[in-house]
Scaffold this active site. Sequence first.
Site, PDB file in Angstrom:
ATOM      1  N   LYS A 134       0.828  -1.208   0.000  1.00  0.00           N
ATOM      2  CA  LYS A 134       0.000   0.000   0.000  1.00  0.00           C
ATOM      3  C   LYS A 134       0.870   1.270   0.000  1.00  0.00           C
ATOM      4  O   LYS A 134       2.098   1.186   0.185  1.00  0.00           O
ATOM      5  CB  LYS A 134      -0.920  -0.035   1.231  1.00  0.00           C
ATOM      6  CG  LYS A 134      -1.911  -1.208   1.243  1.00  0.00           C
ATOM      7  CD  LYS A 134      -2.810  -1.126   2.478  1.00  0.00           C
ATOM      8  CE  LYS A 134      -3.734  -2.314   2.586  1.00  0.00           C
ATOM      9  NZ  LYS A 134      -4.612  -2.220   3.789  1.00  0.00           N
ATOM     10  N   TYR A 172     -12.272  -2.445  -3.263  1.00  0.00           N
ATOM     11  CA  TYR A 172     -12.810  -2.440  -1.904  1.00  0.00           C
ATOM     12  C   TYR A 172     -14.338  -2.503  -1.882  1.00  0.00           C
ATOM     13  O   TYR A 172     -14.954  -2.125  -0.876  1.00  0.00           O
ATOM     14  CB  TYR A 172     -12.302  -1.209  -1.150  1.00  0.00           C
ATOM     15  CG  TYR A 172     -10.886  -1.374  -0.609  1.00  0.00           C
ATOM     16  CD1 TYR A 172     -10.513  -2.513   0.120  1.00  0.00           C
ATOM     17  CD2 TYR A 172      -9.916  -0.393  -0.813  1.00  0.00           C
ATOM     18  CE1 TYR A 172      -9.226  -2.668   0.625  1.00  0.00           C
ATOM     19  CE2 TYR A 172      -8.621  -0.546  -0.308  1.00  0.00           C
ATOM     20  CZ  TYR A 172      -8.291  -1.679   0.408  1.00  0.00           C
ATOM     21  OH  TYR A 172      -7.020  -1.831   0.912  1.00  0.00           O
ATOM     22  N   ASN A 216      -1.633  -0.197   7.346  1.00  0.00           N
ATOM     23  CA  ASN A 216      -1.115  -1.519   7.710  1.00  0.00           C
ATOM     24  C   ASN A 216      -0.339  -2.198   6.575  1.00  0.00           C
ATOM     25  O   ASN A 216      -0.193  -3.418   6.544  1.00  0.00           O
ATOM     26  CB  ASN A 216      -2.232  -2.396   8.288  1.00  0.00           C
ATOM     27  CG  ASN A 216      -3.354  -2.646   7.287  1.00  0.00           C
ATOM     28  OD1 ASN A 216      -3.244  -2.277   6.122  1.00  0.00           O
ATOM     29  ND2 ASN A 216      -4.416  -3.285   7.743  1.00  0.00           N
ATOM     30  N   HIS A 219      -2.031  -5.474   1.467  1.00  0.00           N
ATOM     31  CA  HIS A 219      -3.304  -6.154   1.216  1.00  0.00           C
ATOM     32  C   HIS A 219      -2.995  -7.544   0.680  1.00  0.00           C
ATOM     33  O   HIS A 219      -2.064  -7.711  -0.107  1.00  0.00           O
ATOM     34  CB  HIS A 219      -4.124  -5.396   0.161  1.00  0.00           C
ATOM     35  CG  HIS A 219      -5.294  -6.205  -0.333  1.00  0.00           C
ATOM     36  ND1 HIS A 219      -6.505  -6.218   0.322  1.00  0.00           N
ATOM     37  CD2 HIS A 219      -5.411  -7.078  -1.362  1.00  0.00           C
ATOM     38  CE1 HIS A 219      -7.315  -7.062  -0.306  1.00  0.00           C
ATOM     39  NE2 HIS A 219      -6.675  -7.596  -1.330  1.00  0.00           N
ATOM     40  N   GLU A 225     -10.044 -10.265  -7.546  1.00  0.00           N
ATOM     41  CA  GLU A 225      -9.121  -9.151  -7.311  1.00  0.00           C
ATOM     42  C   GLU A 225      -8.002  -9.130  -8.355  1.00  0.00           C
ATOM     43  O   GLU A 225      -7.605  -8.060  -8.828  1.00  0.00           O
ATOM     44  CB  GLU A 225      -8.533  -9.257  -5.899  1.00  0.00           C
ATOM     45  CG  GLU A 225      -9.575  -8.984  -4.812  1.00  0.00           C
ATOM     46  CD  GLU A 225      -9.031  -9.156  -3.399  1.00  0.00           C
ATOM     47  OE1 GLU A 225      -7.813  -9.416  -3.238  1.00  0.00           O
ATOM     48  OE2 GLU A 225      -9.829  -9.025  -2.455  1.00  0.00           O
TER      49      GLU A 225
HETATM   50  P1  DAT Z   1      -7.358  -7.127   5.703  1.00  0.00           P
HETATM   51  O1  DAT Z   1      -6.600  -6.000   5.050  1.00  0.00           O
HETATM   52  O2  DAT Z   1      -6.565  -7.761   6.814  1.00  0.00           O
HETATM   53  O3  DAT Z   1      -7.901  -8.135   4.723  1.00  0.00           O
HETATM   54  P2  DAT Z   1     -10.106  -6.169   5.899  1.00  0.00           P
HETATM   55  O4  DAT Z   1     -10.322  -6.760   4.550  1.00  0.00           O
HETATM   56  O5  DAT Z   1     -11.054  -6.550   6.974  1.00  0.00           O
HETATM   57  O6  DAT Z   1      -8.628  -6.459   6.437  1.00  0.00           O
HETATM   58  O7  DAT Z   1     -10.125  -4.578   5.805  1.00  0.00           O
HETATM   59  C1  DAT Z   1      -9.490  -3.927   4.716  1.00  0.00           C
HETATM   60  C2  DAT Z   1      -8.701  -2.760   5.252  1.00  0.00           C
HETATM   61  O8  DAT Z   1      -9.590  -1.823   5.840  1.00  0.00           O
HETATM   62  C3  DAT Z   1      -7.721  -3.117   6.374  1.00  0.00           C
HETATM   63  O9  DAT Z   1      -6.490  -3.538   5.871  1.00  0.00           O
HETATM   64  C4  DAT Z   1      -7.618  -1.816   7.105  1.00  0.00           C
HETATM   65  C5  DAT Z   1      -9.001  -1.222   6.976  1.00  0.00           C
HETATM   66  N1  DAT Z   1      -9.834  -1.526   8.134  1.00  0.00           N
HETATM   67  C6  DAT Z   1     -10.405  -2.714   8.433  1.00  0.00           C
HETATM   68  N2  DAT Z   1     -11.124  -2.645   9.576  1.00  0.00           N
HETATM   69  C7  DAT Z   1     -11.009  -1.361   9.997  1.00  0.00           C
HETATM   70  C8  DAT Z   1     -11.526  -0.631  11.101  1.00  0.00           C
HETATM   71  N3  DAT Z   1     -12.309  -1.206  12.020  1.00  0.00           N
HETATM   72  N4  DAT Z   1     -11.199   0.685  11.196  1.00  0.00           N
HETATM   73  C9  DAT Z   1     -10.414   1.279  10.271  1.00  0.00           C
HETATM   74  N5  DAT Z   1      -9.895   0.645   9.202  1.00  0.00           N
HETATM   75  C10 DAT Z   1     -10.188  -0.640   9.067  1.00  0.00           C
HETATM   76 MG    MG Z   2      -9.323  -7.966   3.266  1.00  0.00          MG
END
Ligand code: DAT
Ligand code: MG
Length: 148
Positions: free
Chosen positions: A9, A49, A112, A115, A126
Site C-alpha cells: 500500500k 474495496y 497496515n 493487502h 481481485e
Molecule cells: P485485511 O486487510 O486484513 O484483509 P479487511 O479486509 O477486513 O482487512 O479490511 C481492509 C482494510 O480496511 C484493512 O487492511 C484496514 C481497513 N480496516 C479494516 N477494519 C477497519 C476498522 N475497524 N477501522 C479502520 N480501518 C479498518
Molecule cells: Mg481484506
Amino acid sequence: MERTLVLIKPDGVQRQLVGEILSRFERKGLKIAGMKFIKMSQDLAERHYAVHKGKSFYNDLVSFITSGPVVAMVLEGRMAVKQTRNLMGATRPEESTPGSVRGDLAIFTGQNLVHGSDSDENARAEIANFFNEGELVSYELANKDWIG
Ligand code: DAT
Ligand code: MG
C-alpha cells in the site's frame, strides 16, 4: 497451485519498505507471477474495496489507497492465499504477531502496509481487477524442486 493478489500500500512505498516486504514473500517460496507499480484510480479502488462499501472506514480506505503509488503483484504457490495472509499478520497491527509484516512494521490499522486476498474466490476477482491474463507470466522457478 494457487494465486493471490498482494498490494504494498502507499505507506509501504512512502516508507521505502517495498524491498523489505517483497523479500518476505519471496523468501517464503512464493513465486511472482505478475507485478506493476501504479497509482490506483478512484474506479479501481472502489472495485477493489467493493466488499467494504457501507462500512464506517470505507471512504478513508479508498482515499488512502489512492493517495500514492502501490505495488500490485500476483503471487503463486501452494496455498498462496493462506500463506500470504500468515506472512501479512492480523488486520490490526496491535493484534498481529511479531514476525509478520504488520507485526514487525506497522502500528495503525489505517496504515497496515499490505493487502492480500482472503479467499481463492476473492483472489480470482481481485487479480482480474488489476491484471489482464497476458500480464501474468508463466514460468518455472529454477529452485522449484527445493520448495515443494
Ligand atoms: P485485511 O486487510 O486484513 O484483509 P479487511 O479486509 O477486513 O482487512 O479490511 C481492509 C482494510 O480496511 C484493512 O487492511 C484496514 C481497513 N480496516 C479494516 N477494519 C477497519 C476498522 N475497524 N477501522 C479502520 N480501518 C479498518
Ligand atoms: Mg481484506
